[in-house]
Design a protein around this motif. Sequence first.
Motif, PDB file in Angstrom:
ATOM      1  N   GLU A 133      55.694  51.338   7.697  1.00 21.04           N
ATOM      2  CA  GLU A 133      54.495  50.612   7.271  1.00 21.04           C
ATOM      3  C   GLU A 133      54.848  49.535   6.248  1.00 21.04           C
ATOM      4  O   GLU A 133      54.208  48.495   6.185  1.00 21.04           O
ATOM      5  N   GLY A 171      50.190  43.234  -0.659  1.00 19.23           N
ATOM      6  CA  GLY A 171      50.336  44.497   0.056  1.00 19.23           C
ATOM      7  C   GLY A 171      49.131  45.412  -0.025  1.00 19.23           C
ATOM      8  O   GLY A 171      49.134  46.499   0.548  1.00 19.23           O
ATOM      9  N   LYS A 210      44.801  42.763   2.015  1.00 20.31           N
ATOM     10  CA  LYS A 210      43.859  41.639   2.121  1.00 20.31           C
ATOM     11  C   LYS A 210      43.843  41.042   3.524  1.00 20.31           C
ATOM     12  O   LYS A 210      42.792  40.848   4.114  1.00 20.31           O
ATOM     13  N   SER A 211      45.034  40.744   4.019  1.00 19.69           N
ATOM     14  CA  SER A 211      45.105  40.093   5.331  1.00 19.69           C
ATOM     15  C   SER A 211      44.540  41.003   6.420  1.00 19.69           C
ATOM     16  O   SER A 211      43.791  40.563   7.293  1.00 19.69           O
ATOM     17  N   THR A 212      44.896  42.278   6.345  1.00 21.38           N
ATOM     18  CA  THR A 212      44.415  43.223   7.349  1.00 21.38           C
ATOM     19  C   THR A 212      42.892  43.335   7.280  1.00 21.38           C
ATOM     20  O   THR A 212      42.196  43.315   8.292  1.00 21.38           O
ATOM     21  N   LYS A 220      43.197  51.301   1.914  1.00 22.49           N
ATOM     22  CA  LYS A 220      44.167  52.375   2.167  1.00 22.49           C
ATOM     23  C   LYS A 220      43.595  53.707   1.716  1.00 22.49           C
ATOM     24  O   LYS A 220      44.270  54.494   1.020  1.00 22.49           O
ATOM     25  N   ASP A 259      43.249  56.091   3.435  1.00 27.25           N
ATOM     26  CA  ASP A 259      43.979  57.172   4.090  1.00 27.25           C
ATOM     27  C   ASP A 259      45.121  57.669   3.196  1.00 27.25           C
ATOM     28  O   ASP A 259      45.805  58.626   3.514  1.00 27.25           O
TER      29      ASP A 259
HETATM   30  N1  LIG Z   1      47.900  53.139   5.345  1.00 27.27           N
HETATM   31  C1  LIG Z   1      47.245  51.974   5.311  1.00 27.27           C
HETATM   32  N2  LIG Z   1      47.951  50.841   5.394  1.00 27.27           N
HETATM   33  C2  LIG Z   1      47.285  49.672   5.358  1.00 27.27           C
HETATM   34  C3  LIG Z   1      45.882  49.616   5.235  1.00 27.27           C
HETATM   35  N3  LIG Z   1      45.520  48.319   5.234  1.00 27.27           N
HETATM   36  C4  LIG Z   1      46.650  47.594   5.344  1.00 27.27           C
HETATM   37  N4  LIG Z   1      47.713  48.422   5.423  1.00 27.27           N
HETATM   38  C5  LIG Z   1      49.132  48.059   5.564  1.00 27.27           C
HETATM   39  O1  LIG Z   1      49.615  47.547   4.332  1.00 27.27           O
HETATM   40  C6  LIG Z   1      50.546  46.493   4.539  1.00 27.27           C
HETATM   41  C7  LIG Z   1      50.124  45.240   3.789  1.00 27.27           C
HETATM   42  O2  LIG Z   1      48.910  44.743   4.338  1.00 27.27           O
HETATM   43  P1  LIG Z   1      48.475  43.224   4.226  1.00 27.27           P
HETATM   44  O3  LIG Z   1      47.131  43.114   4.872  1.00 27.27           O
HETATM   45  O4  LIG Z   1      49.526  42.317   4.695  1.00 27.27           O
HETATM   46  O5  LIG Z   1      48.327  43.076   2.640  1.00 27.27           O
HETATM   47  P2  LIG Z   1      48.109  41.784   1.736  1.00 27.27           P
HETATM   48  O6  LIG Z   1      49.441  41.421   1.180  1.00 27.27           O
HETATM   49  O7  LIG Z   1      47.179  42.233   0.677  1.00 27.27           O
HETATM   50  O8  LIG Z   1      47.520  40.713   2.590  1.00 27.27           O
HETATM   51  C8  LIG Z   1      50.619  46.309   6.038  1.00 27.27           C
HETATM   52  O9  LIG Z   1      51.747  47.021   6.509  1.00 27.27           O
HETATM   53  C9  LIG Z   1      49.340  46.952   6.551  1.00 27.27           C
HETATM   54  O10 LIG Z   1      49.473  47.457   7.858  1.00 27.27           O
HETATM   55  C10 LIG Z   1      45.166  50.848   5.161  1.00 27.27           C
HETATM   56  O11 LIG Z   1      43.959  50.907   5.067  1.00 27.27           O
HETATM   57  N5  LIG Z   1      45.900  51.994   5.195  1.00 27.27           N
END
Ligand SMILES: Nc1nc2c(ncn2[C@@H]2O[C@H](COP(=O)(O)OP(=O)(O)O)[C@@H](O)[C@H]2O)c(=O)[nH]1
Lengths: 580, 404
Positions: free
Chosen positions: A463, B205, B208-210, B350, B352
Amino acid sequence: MSSLGRIAESVDHYNAHVAAEVARARTDKKFAAELRARWAKVQASVETTKSPTGTALPRLALPQTDEPGAIAEYLLGQGLPGEFPYANAAYREMYLDKGSSGEEPMRLFAGLGLAEDTNERFHYLSKNQKSLRLSTAFDGPTLYGMDSDAEGVLGKVGEGGVAIDTVEDMERLFAGFDLTRKDASVSMTMNAPAPVILAMFIAAAKRRFGADCVPNLRGTIQADMLKEVQAQNEVIFPIDASLRFLCDMIEWCVPNMPRWYPVSISGYHIAEAGATPVQQAAFTLSNGFTYAELLKARGCDVNEFGPRFSFFLDCGLDVEYLVLGRVCRSIWAIGMKEVFGANAKAQALKLHTQTSGRSLIAAEFQNNLTRTAVELMLAYMNYSNSCHSNSADEPFTTPTEKYALLASHGQSIIIEESGLFKHTMNLFGGAPGLLILERQVEKAILDVFREMDTLGGVLAAQEQRYQRSKIQEAGHNYEKQIYAHERPIIGLNKYISTEPMPSVPLARTSPKKQRLQVTRLKAFKKKNAAKAPEALQRLENVARHGGNVFDELVNTVEVCSLGQITGCLSHVVGKFRPMV
Amino acid sequence: MAAAKTSRASFATPLRILTAVPVCDGHDSAVTTINIELARHGLEVIYLGYHQAASAIVRAAIQEDANVVGISSYNGGHIVFFKEVVDQLKKSGNGDIPVFGGGGGTITHGDERLMKRQGTDRIFFAGTPLDDIMNLVKRDYARDAKPNAKFKGDRALARALTIAEENAMTVGGDYSKTSRPKAAPTVQKTGKAPGFVLGVAGPGGAGKSTLIDELTSRFLRSNPTGRIAILANDPSHPDTGGAILGDRVSAIYAQDDRVFFRSLATRGNLTGLSASAPAAIDILKKSGEFDLILVESVGVGQESDPFGIFGKAKKLVDASLFVLAPYYGGLIQLQKIALLNGADLVALNKCDHPMAHTARAEIQARLDQNGKDQMLYPTTAAKHFDPGVDHLFAAIATLAAKNS
Ligand SMILES: Nc1nc2c(ncn2[C@@H]2O[C@H](COP(=O)(O)OP(=O)(O)O)[C@@H](O)[C@H]2O)c(=O)[nH]1
Ligand code: B12
Ligand SMILES: [Mg+2]
């Protein structure tokens, strides 16, 4: 601590145990006598044979010693071939021309065009084989679970592998082969849609050989979704759903297909994507242990599913490949025994090896024959249970007949023609250099385990893009080394050829064939238009309510195409979100 | 050569290249190496990912106003595929964007000749030294981005954003100054409402993007005709000036013509957004194209304020969402996050994660201290169809409705 930390610890413990036993053998007279007695028995059990020029040889090469410490070191540290911790081999005898199982290790990966084209290639490749060992490469649309009539994929149909949309294609693919033969085995490089494709295989076999043929079907389906996320990039469903479908299939196969390997835990793709040999081994083994954990958590018995795992490693020209298979076998055996409590059958790692495609280059491509031959030697020295050797035209196209045949003959020349492997098992084991390498490689693998352990284990590391970023970094490094002339590649950056690139014949699929595939698929869909919706509805219900999806797929494939089925499943579980 | 050639010296902004691997092809090892090298040479690489349809590549090239499209193809069918991309670009009036690529030995010299006739600019063959590739790309694909009256729709918008980025370029490290400002680009106005702008900030991480992608899917489902825009800010490398802008890889719902997705590199601006963000947001609003505009900041720490929430000047956004994951490092760290005081919405993503339960209580207490009307939304963005994300989306929709 994730189980990876415990596995690393158990290997260290085991090594310490061996060292202690060696010391005891040298001080404890009773123990020394026991070891000597056992050693004498082992020595006596080894039959002798003769080379064609008359040299007498043992069928198994053992260290020439009767010093108890050395005996302990060998018996416990490496194990006799076929004995814990299996460093030497998974079985007592392999490759010997007389007596051993009789099945040659050759297994050539093939797939091109439509089902009948690949079928023809299978017949061509197997015509001289004693046993029937087929290995199927699928085309891009099939690998991604898409139908040949999906928008924008027509140009990819039948390229790089065979196009399979329906159970009818599957029937054509294996026409004329008796798949129920005892020595017949079929391997399929298929991952995200593996459950659908295996269900089609079963359905096609039932149509030909009757409903009770299923337990006789023998072979392997790759289905290793972790390395897909990490390296090969064929993922359709979210990771948890992908793993669930995989485990559904394994659970089904364990009792119903006793001769089938429902997962092939693969480092090949990890290495080809750029990983170093150590990373390849560490990620592959840790993925394997993760499957064991997942299945255990579902209540499956390690002694039932363990023996049904198979492994698939790359073999390139880097020095670590001299010992990679050996080291992997012993780490796997110790981890399975100590951490998972597995019995002997579940401890022995069964290995398929493919020579490295990435080491083969376009410039002066005939040199690829030599590269592959060297890699094959290493693969056999590691006692791979089966081998694929790449064709010299690998950089350009799906192998053409000519080079595929040369690749297969390469294996026969080493195994059958040369005397290197056919008289004596383990003729090359035990060199001091190899032992040094083994230690170094093993330690490096365990270090990666510990690093992943601190990240929370395989899934947590994944992940965080740990495996992907390591692989990408190593891949970038490899290319940089080539162009910085730090890694000599003959014909590319050293002894550079001034000859223009030769034009090689290409195995490509004509647009006419591609359209034929679409026509067939449309006819199948039309024929089953009335039955398909109901079948998909049943599948959807099972998927939604947590039942065993594989159980239902065996029925669904009778009337639905691959794309219809993956579409239905992704409607329930969603789509995979890729990572950079 | 379709692109205008300019000398290296006259191009002041980084070259923006879109890279991708064709549909049904997962061979990404070459492209990831190329991406790393391009960024190392100071280019901005917008990476779309592997297994990409021609239409997705074309959409991204247009929205990103890429200088050039680079395709890495290994699984065969390249003659058809490259042609499809070239044709679709031409048909949509974007034939000025050149297409080039490579595929090791799978693309032969014979193929190359045919592909060139069909409009592909160049093929790099197996064994081409990486430096040669970089030098040719830099030499041939630099351009001077001018307003172009012929550009229509998303491309016109995209070009306006490119010019906004160039206008905001830094001079000698003084990010407030603007180098050679260009005429304000023309963007069509449809007389529609400007749309609701939501800023999304939070640590790197956190998800945000997700989360933005999951919100996009809710938007597309709940609004059958409207459009959504996403401005994804990502850091430039401080030494090379290059960047790998990879947010599109994971944005699975952005593969829809109703989504306008633009990646912005920060180009040395340290506020958490590209210096062009104010202008960019303005352009998107004025276009009248979008009902919802989401602006993702780079990963931000405790003190940053990318959207000007605390400043006296006009805020950049209509509302803001702060996203954090359960492992923020304990209560004391939590106290220090300034944006928690100003954000309209807070998502604990997250959920979970085993620490989520405690985190939720701690953050709720932290928000209660503020005595404002801030709502906390527990989400698991990585899970499809997460009800927490549904609630968050409903809250955004409510804010948007109030705003209009
Ligand atoms: N376990 C878990 N992982 C998540 C969740 N949302 C995002 N991730 C993971 O966290 C990592 C970073 O997510 P990303 O959206 O790129 O974060 P950003 O840097 O804030 O934009 C990725 O590997 C995602 O798959 C979640 O709700 N649960
Ligand atoms: C590595 C590899 C893999 C790895 C990929 C790992 C990964 N994540 O990338 C693995 C093992 C997973 C794999 C799998 C498959 N592979 Co493969 N693979 C290769 C291999 C060995 C090397 C390709 C490579 O990455 N080279 C390293 C790069 C850096 O070097 P290069 O190719 O020389 O490229 C140079 C230039 O071309 C340029 N370049 C390349 N792209 C671009 C793009 C841009 C923008 C620019 C500027 C430059 C540029 O940069 C490089 C530096 O000079 C080739 C055979 C070969 N030896 O070339 C087969 C090959 C491409 N694979 C092939 C096939 C068929 C497959 C499979 C479909 C097999 C199957 N049926 O299951 C699968 C499909 C996987 C998928 N998801 O799509 C075939 C394709 C046949 C065809 N087109 O007719 C090949 C040719 C092998 C063969 N002969 O069968 N594969
Ligand atoms: Mg992000």
